[in-house]
Scaffold this motif. Structure first.
Motif, short mmCIF file in Angstrom:
data_model
loop_
_atom_site.label_atom_id
_atom_site.label_comp_id
_atom_site.label_asym_id
_atom_site.label_seq_id
_atom_site.Cartn_x
_atom_site.Cartn_y
_atom_site.Cartn_z
N UNK A 140 34.01 38.64 37.64
CA UNK A 140 35.08 39.61 37.79
C UNK A 140 35.42 40.27 36.47
N UNK A 141 36.52 41.00 36.50
CA UNK A 141 36.98 41.73 35.31
C UNK A 141 38.21 41.03 34.73
N UNK A 142 38.25 40.98 33.41
CA UNK A 142 39.34 40.34 32.69
C UNK A 142 40.60 41.20 32.82
N UNK A 143 41.71 40.56 33.17
CA UNK A 143 42.96 41.29 33.42
C UNK A 143 43.80 41.54 32.18
N UNK A 144 43.61 40.75 31.15
CA UNK A 144 44.35 40.93 29.89
C UNK A 144 43.52 40.35 28.76
N UNK A 176 43.43 36.07 32.35
CA UNK A 176 43.37 36.22 33.79
C UNK A 176 42.08 36.95 34.17
N UNK A 177 41.59 36.65 35.37
CA UNK A 177 40.35 37.24 35.87
C UNK A 177 40.57 37.76 37.28
N UNK A 178 40.26 39.03 37.51
CA UNK A 178 40.37 39.66 38.82
C UNK A 178 39.00 39.63 39.50
N UNK A 179 38.97 39.08 40.71
CA UNK A 179 37.72 38.94 41.46
C UNK A 179 37.90 39.58 42.83
N UNK A 180 37.03 40.53 43.16
CA UNK A 180 37.08 41.14 44.49
C UNK A 180 36.51 40.19 45.52
N UNK A 181 37.12 40.17 46.68
CA UNK A 181 36.64 39.34 47.79
C UNK A 181 35.87 40.25 48.74
N UNK A 182 34.65 39.91 49.05
CA UNK A 182 33.80 40.75 49.89
C UNK A 182 34.41 41.03 51.25
N UNK A 183 34.99 40.04 51.87
CA UNK A 183 35.49 40.19 53.23
C UNK A 183 36.85 40.87 53.32
N UNK A 184 37.52 41.01 52.21
CA UNK A 184 38.87 41.57 52.21
C UNK A 184 38.80 43.09 52.34
N UNK A 185 39.62 43.64 53.22
CA UNK A 185 39.62 45.08 53.45
C UNK A 185 40.52 45.82 52.47
N UNK A 237 35.46 39.25 24.42
CA UNK A 237 36.06 39.56 25.71
C UNK A 237 37.35 40.34 25.51
N UNK A 238 37.50 41.41 26.25
CA UNK A 238 38.70 42.24 26.21
C UNK A 238 39.11 42.58 27.63
N UNK A 239 40.31 43.08 27.79
CA UNK A 239 40.80 43.52 29.10
C UNK A 239 39.78 44.50 29.69
N UNK A 240 39.38 44.25 30.93
CA UNK A 240 38.41 45.10 31.62
C UNK A 240 36.97 44.64 31.50
N UNK A 241 36.68 43.67 30.62
CA UNK A 241 35.31 43.17 30.46
C UNK A 241 34.82 42.52 31.75
N UNK A 242 33.56 42.76 32.09
CA UNK A 242 32.94 42.10 33.23
C UNK A 242 32.31 40.81 32.74
#
Length: 121
Positions: free
Chosen positions: A10-14, A31-40, A63-68
């Motif tokens: 995912x992408x780093x949130x901060x 923090x890390x933001x991860x998309x869920x495949x099944x989520x609409x 690592x910086x905010x927004x890094x994958x």
């Protein structure tokens, strides 16, 4: 047999929060933001990631905010008592054992195509 393995991409949130201890240890949290495949919906799942030692130093430098990034580690629960009510509280944390920098050089000023593992866990 028991197993506690978590793998996230995912992408780093901060930007990482890095702390150095007198003992020489270093810890890094973000923090890390991860998309869920099944989520609409467009809302990602958010995770707190904790890295120690060499992984923490690499995250602090690259690592910086927004890094994958990719993280492999284990799930743990941080517990404490609420100061106001005295009630027990807990939050899940991913304790990373492997950090993969997945972004391209254009995503950051530094190269982000290496993997770092930490065998000290």
């Amino acid at each position: 047999m028991s197993l506690n393995v978590v793998t996230l991409v995912g992408r780093v949130g901060r930007d990482p929060d890095v702390k150095y201890f007198e003992s020489g240890s270093v810890v890094c949290k973000f923090s890390l933001a991860v998309d869920r495949r099944s989520r609409k919906s467009d809302q990602p799942d958010w995770f707190t990631v904790e890295l120690w030692s060499r992984n923490a130093e690499v995250a602090a430098n690259y690592v910086r905010k927004g890094s994958l990034i990719g993280i492999t580690g284990s799930l743990k629960l941080d517990t404490w008592q609420d100061r106001a009510s005295g009630a027990p509280r807990s939050t899940p944390v991913i304790r990373g054992e492997r950090l993969d920098l997945l972004g391209s050089r254009r995503d950051s000023e530094a190269p982000m195509d290496d993997s770092y593992g930490d065998d000290q866990f």
